[in-house]
Design a protein around this motif. Structure first.
Motif, mmCIF file in Angstrom:
data_model
loop_
_atom_site.group_PDB
_atom_site.id
_atom_site.type_symbol
_atom_site.label_atom_id
_atom_site.label_comp_id
_atom_site.label_asym_id
_atom_site.label_seq_id
_atom_site.Cartn_x
_atom_site.Cartn_y
_atom_site.Cartn_z
ATOM 1 N N UNK A 1 2.649 -7.393 8.812
ATOM 2 C CA UNK A 1 1.465 -6.745 8.258
ATOM 3 C C UNK A 1 1.240 -5.373 8.891
ATOM 4 N N UNK A 2 1.595 -5.239 10.163
ATOM 5 C CA UNK A 2 1.468 -3.942 10.842
ATOM 6 C C UNK A 2 2.613 -3.036 10.425
ATOM 7 N N UNK A 3 3.832 -3.572 10.436
ATOM 8 C CA UNK A 3 5.014 -2.757 10.116
ATOM 9 C C UNK A 3 4.968 -2.216 8.697
ATOM 10 N N UNK A 4 4.249 -2.893 7.791
ATOM 11 C CA UNK A 4 4.194 -2.454 6.397
ATOM 12 C C UNK A 4 3.526 -1.094 6.241
ATOM 13 N N UNK A 5 2.704 -0.698 7.199
ATOM 14 C CA UNK A 5 1.992 0.578 7.121
ATOM 15 C C UNK A 5 2.819 1.746 7.662
ATOM 16 N N UNK A 6 4.018 1.479 8.152
ATOM 17 C CA UNK A 6 4.791 2.521 8.829
ATOM 18 C C UNK A 6 5.277 3.594 7.872
ATOM 19 N N UNK A 7 5.284 4.809 8.377
ATOM 20 C CA UNK A 7 5.952 5.911 7.681
ATOM 21 C C UNK A 7 7.451 5.901 7.987
#
Length: 557
Positions: free
Chosen positions: A494-500
């Protein structure tokens, strides 16, 4: 921000070359794969302690190189340290030997590791479990509140610090002044007495030598008379024997008689005639000195007395009259210092009183500024905590009055209420590790509003959370990454999904590699992180849904 990171023989990483960009970058991988080594390499570059145990087994040394793009303020600070940042770019290198000392280089120059810490403090901010524990400390809480303030608060803080430093210096001067008052009085009396005696005697430069010559003359007057009489006899002669004057005149007359036969004798005759005149003048002077030479016991006593007075004043001060005069000049300057109004105990007391009053005035302004910031910071952090699944949580910033100190007139303490039904407790006592990590993130997001630049690194910020809370953590990290660089080590999809930008740390046997992933590879990694197989259509669809749903909320959210 950091643009390039090169790692050699650090822990399980044999070799890794990473290129970073602005925005949110995540590092993921299996537990034990070596994600922590990437964080360790950054810590080495900003001057943290080197552990020889981090060197890869079988290697002589570990090497880490980082390339940083500097903003204008950081570039000026680097240049002020005597370093060169070419076109705003700075290269930092660190070598850790398996046996021996570590070495550091800045811009290609060897430097002390302590300088890395000084420079790195403005380049990278790392938040790990140790930093969460630091948040429990009152000093860190005070610094956090002050960092929340804008330019007006920074001015009030600077004014107070200057006032405090001036008061500390005034107290030192006052204490030293009172402690040495008796010594100054004794020195003043001693110098005054000596200068009065020197002024009364009024010595002249070279006078001691003149008095010595006069003493010799008056003491040996009979021997001197005999010497002058012999000289007068040799020059003037006696009744039966001509002296030098008459003999030279006779020689001149004889030479002039010879001019008839040799005209060249004229030059010699003229020179002897001139000599005769000089001898005649010397005879007159010798006779004059002899006539004026009389015993003078009174004058001899006066000379002895003055020489004794001079010698007494020169003891411990000078070796001759010229030195005594110079000593008197310096003593006069010192006497002016000792009698200066600035050293008067009453003046020193007044200066301290005024300095302390400035501290109280500046402190009151700082307290008012902090009181206003405390309520605003508390409200902003509460908003972030509620979004991070701490709905009833409340952070209170409390100011407790204290006697003036180097940091103000109050102690700053953060208190935490995890739920409205629970008591308010100091952050140092009432927050768990997971709560601390979310408070740390909330504070960074709040402090990051309206600012740009810098690199933030978060490790284990998502420890102990999941589900909707993990999504909110990712959203907050992505929001913080607007206008700056944020690196996150995470195990939550869920956190990694926001990565650029996304890096995966893979471990094959005893060797770890780091690779950038995107597109299908990134979906595969998110599916793995959620526990699904890389070939599971359901897991891949869920991973794609996470990426598509990773919407970054605005600052007002």
């Amino acid at each position: 921000m950091i643009t390039d990171l090169h790692i050699r023989n650090l822990g399980v990483i044999e070799s890794a070359d990473l290129e970073f960009d602005p925005g949110l970058t995540v590092l993921t991988g299996e537990t034990g794969a070596g994600k922590t080594m990437v964080l360790t390499s950054l810590q080495l570059l900003i001057g943290q302690r080197a552990d020889t145990g981090a060197v890869r087994v079988g290697s002589a040394r570990a090497e880490v190189d980082g390339v940083f793009d500097l903003d204008a303020p950081t570039a000026r600070r680097v240049e002020a340290l005597g370093l060169v940042a070419e076109e705003g770019e700075l290269i930092i290198s660190r070598t850790v030997a398996s046996q021996g000392r570590s070495r550091a280089h800045l811009g290609g120059r060897p430097v002390p590791v302590s300088l890395l810490a000084e420079v790195g403090d403005g380049l990278v901010t790392i938040h790990g479990q140790a930093d969460q524990m630091r948040l429990r400390r009152p000093a860190v809480q005070r610094e956090t509140l002050d960092a929340y303030g804008g330019e007006v608060h920074a001015t009030a803080l600077g004014t107070y610090r200057r006032a405090w430093d001036e008061a500390v210096e005034a107290r030192k001067e006052r204490d030293a002044g009172h402690a040495s008052a008796a010594e100054r009085e004794a020195e003043t009396a001693s110098l005054t007495e000596a200068l009065d005696a020197i002024t009364a005697l009024a010595p002249r430069e070279g006078e001691d030598e003149e008095l010595l010559a006069e003493t010799r003359r008056l003491t040996n007057i009979e021997d001197l008379r005999q010497a002058l009489e012999r000289a007068g006899l040799a020059l003037g002669g006696a009744e039966d024997a001509p002296g030098a004057v008459e003999l030279v005149r006779q020689a001149v007359a004889s030479l002039r008689d010879g001019l008839v036969f040799d005209p060249d004798l004229g030059g010699l005759a003229d020179r002897l005639a001139s000599t005769a005149l000089d001898l005649d003048a010397a005879l007159d002077e010798t006779q004059g000195r002899l006539d004026g030479l009389r015993p003078d016991p009174q004058r001899l006593a006066e000379v002895h007395e003055r020489r004794a007075a001079l010698r007494e004043l020169m003891v411990g001060r000078a070796s001759d009259a010229a030195g005594l005069i110079e000593w008197a000049r310096r003593a006069s300057e010192r006497l002016e210092e000792l009698t200066s109004p600035s050293l008067d105990p009453r003046e020193l007391d007044e200066r301290l009183r005024l300095a302390q009053q400035k501290v109280l005035t500046a402190g009151a302004d700082l307290t008012r500024s902090r009181a206003g910031l405390a309520g605003s910071l508390s409200a902003d952090v509460d908003t972030e905590l509620h979004a991070l699944a701490m709905r009833g949580a409340h952070l209170e910033v409390r100011l407790a009055s204290r006697k003036p100190g180097p940091h103000g007139l109050e102690d700053i303490e953060f208190l935490m209420q995890a739920h409205p039904d629970m008591p308010m407790r100091p952050l140092s006592q009432g927050a768990s590790g997971g709560e601390l990590s979310r408070i740390m993130l909330a504070l960074e997001v709040v402090l990051g509003r309206g600012t740009e630049g810098g690199t933030f690194v978060f490790d284990e910020v998502d420890a102990g959370i999941g589900g909707r809370t993990a999504t909110e953590v990712g959203a907050r990290l992505a929001r913080l990454a607007r206008g700056r660089q944020v690196l996150v080590v995470t195990h939550l999809a869920q956190v990694a999904a926001f990565a650029d930008h996304h890096f995966v740390v893979d471990k094959q046997g005893a060797t770890t590699s780091v690779r950038r992933v995107s597109g299908e590879e990134r979906i595969t990694e998110l599916a793995r992180m959620m526990g699904g197989g890389s070939d599971s259509d359901a897991a891949r669809r869920h991973a794609l849904e996470l990426i598509e749903g990773a919407v970054v909320p605005p600052w007002e959210a």
